[in-house]
Motif scaffolding. Structure first.
Motif, PDB file in Angstrom:
ATOM      1  N   PHE A 294       0.866  -1.182   0.000  1.00  0.00           N
ATOM      2  CA  PHE A 294       0.000   0.000   0.000  1.00  0.00           C
ATOM      3  C   PHE A 294       0.899   1.228   0.000  1.00  0.00           C
ATOM      4  O   PHE A 294       1.813   1.319   0.831  1.00  0.00           O
ATOM      5  CB  PHE A 294      -0.848   0.080   1.269  1.00  0.00           C
ATOM      6  CG  PHE A 294      -1.965  -0.919   1.397  1.00  0.00           C
ATOM      7  CD1 PHE A 294      -3.272  -0.559   1.117  1.00  0.00           C
ATOM      8  CD2 PHE A 294      -1.711  -2.208   1.849  1.00  0.00           C
ATOM      9  CE1 PHE A 294      -4.311  -1.462   1.278  1.00  0.00           C
ATOM     10  CE2 PHE A 294      -2.741  -3.118   2.013  1.00  0.00           C
ATOM     11  CZ  PHE A 294      -4.054  -2.750   1.726  1.00  0.00           C
TER      12      PHE A 294
ATOM     13  N   LEU B 264      -0.195   4.866   0.445  1.00  0.00           N
ATOM     14  CA  LEU B 264      -1.440   5.591   0.679  1.00  0.00           C
ATOM     15  C   LEU B 264      -1.367   7.034   0.164  1.00  0.00           C
ATOM     16  O   LEU B 264      -0.334   7.495  -0.310  1.00  0.00           O
ATOM     17  CB  LEU B 264      -1.777   5.553   2.177  1.00  0.00           C
ATOM     18  CG  LEU B 264      -1.967   4.154   2.766  1.00  0.00           C
ATOM     19  CD1 LEU B 264      -2.297   4.240   4.259  1.00  0.00           C
ATOM     20  CD2 LEU B 264      -3.063   3.371   2.032  1.00  0.00           C
TER      21      LEU B 264
ATOM     22  N   THR C 146      -6.675   7.893  -0.714  1.00  0.00           N
ATOM     23  CA  THR C 146      -7.139   6.783   0.117  1.00  0.00           C
ATOM     24  C   THR C 146      -7.862   7.331   1.348  1.00  0.00           C
ATOM     25  O   THR C 146      -7.573   8.446   1.800  1.00  0.00           O
ATOM     26  CB  THR C 146      -5.958   5.894   0.528  1.00  0.00           C
ATOM     27  OG1 THR C 146      -4.959   6.707   1.178  1.00  0.00           O
ATOM     28  CG2 THR C 146      -5.338   5.209  -0.680  1.00  0.00           C
TER      29      THR C 146
ATOM     30  N   THR D  92      -9.388   1.978   3.524  1.00  0.00           N
ATOM     31  CA  THR D  92      -8.024   1.494   3.779  1.00  0.00           C
ATOM     32  C   THR D  92      -8.047   0.397   4.849  1.00  0.00           C
ATOM     33  O   THR D  92      -7.393  -0.647   4.694  1.00  0.00           O
ATOM     34  CB  THR D  92      -7.108   2.654   4.224  1.00  0.00           C
ATOM     35  OG1 THR D  92      -7.031   3.605   3.167  1.00  0.00           O
ATOM     36  CG2 THR D  92      -5.710   2.163   4.554  1.00  0.00           C
TER      37      THR D  92
ATOM     38  N   GLU E 172      -5.680   9.138   8.870  1.00  0.00           N
ATOM     39  CA  GLU E 172      -5.571   7.809   8.253  1.00  0.00           C
ATOM     40  C   GLU E 172      -4.398   7.044   8.865  1.00  0.00           C
ATOM     41  O   GLU E 172      -4.531   5.865   9.229  1.00  0.00           O
ATOM     42  CB  GLU E 172      -5.387   7.950   6.742  1.00  0.00           C
ATOM     43  CG  GLU E 172      -5.365   6.609   6.024  1.00  0.00           C
ATOM     44  CD  GLU E 172      -5.211   6.769   4.514  1.00  0.00           C
ATOM     45  OE1 GLU E 172      -4.449   7.654   4.077  1.00  0.00           O
ATOM     46  OE2 GLU E 172      -5.854   5.991   3.782  1.00  0.00           O
TER      47      GLU E 172
END
Ligand SMILES: C[S@@+](CC[C@H](N)C(=O)[O-])C[C@H]1O[C@@H](n2cnc3c(N)ncnc32)[C@H](O)[C@@H]1O
Length: 185
Positions: free
Chosen positions: A96, A98, A110, A115, A146
């Protein structure tokens, strides 16, 4: 300087051999997709996900001729639905990266909910000894929340996973971080 994106590759390199299965959860322009494809070779398989058609188109050019790559125009939170059932418990690596695609629309990025859903699916398809890497961007808009949510999720994982966080100490708190989660058993 060791970048979080390079760090992810360093940690994954020994885990992905010829014939392996791998996932690029955020294809973007396809740099990581190409790297994974080269590592798994013609007898392996790389599944790449992105929600932006133009990003997938750029990535398709980058991996042109590499038949081991399947690019999927879908959110990574639908990962399991797009992987063959034979991939369950056999995936060596899920990457990933992001945030948003550099140079593109920064609002297409994202999000915490998708996520976390994707991370959970990635952890479920991993093989023992496999690893999920996430490059987190606490300095981006929405990135701090996040990053915090993802770190919190990782901190609560059961003991059959090992989660490690790395980031540059002598920089602002906004520096990218690498979270690596290994499946131990
Ligand atoms: C930092 S970029 C990835 C860069 C990429 N690794 C490269 O080598 O170019 C993040 C990417 O995640 C994609 N993205 C955002 N939300 C997504 C989602 N829910 N599922 C899959 N991809 C998503 C964006 O479209 C963007 O291309």
């Amino acid at each position: 300087m060791l970048l979080a994106t390079d760090h992810a590759r360093l940690l994954l390199a020994d885990r992905i051999g010829p014939g392996a299965l791998a996932v690029d959860a955020t294809v973007g322009n396809g740099h990581d997709t190409l790297w994974l494809a080269e590592r798994v070779g013609p007898h392996g398989r790389v599944f790449g996900f992105d929600i932006q058609a133009h990003a997938l188109s750029a990535a398709a050019d980058r991996v042109a001729g590499l038949r081991q790559v399947a690019l999927v125009h879908a959110g990574h939170d639908n990962m399991r639905a797009h992987l063959p059932t034979t991939a369950e418990g056999r995936v060596a690596a899920v990457m990933f990266n992001l945030g948003y695609l550099p140079g593109a629309d920064k609002t297409v990025r994202t999000r915490v909910e998708t996520t976390l859903a994707a991370l959970q699916q990635a952890l479920e398809v991993l093989t023992v000894g496999g690893m999920v890497t996430l490059v987190l961007y606490p300095g981006h808009e929405g990135g701090a929340d996040e990053a915090e949510a993802v770190r919190g999720h990782a901190a609560r994982l059961a003991g059959r996973y090992s989660a490690t966080l790395a980031g540059r100490l002598n920089a602002s708190g906004a520096a990218p971080q690498l979270l690596a989660i290994e499946r131990l058993a």
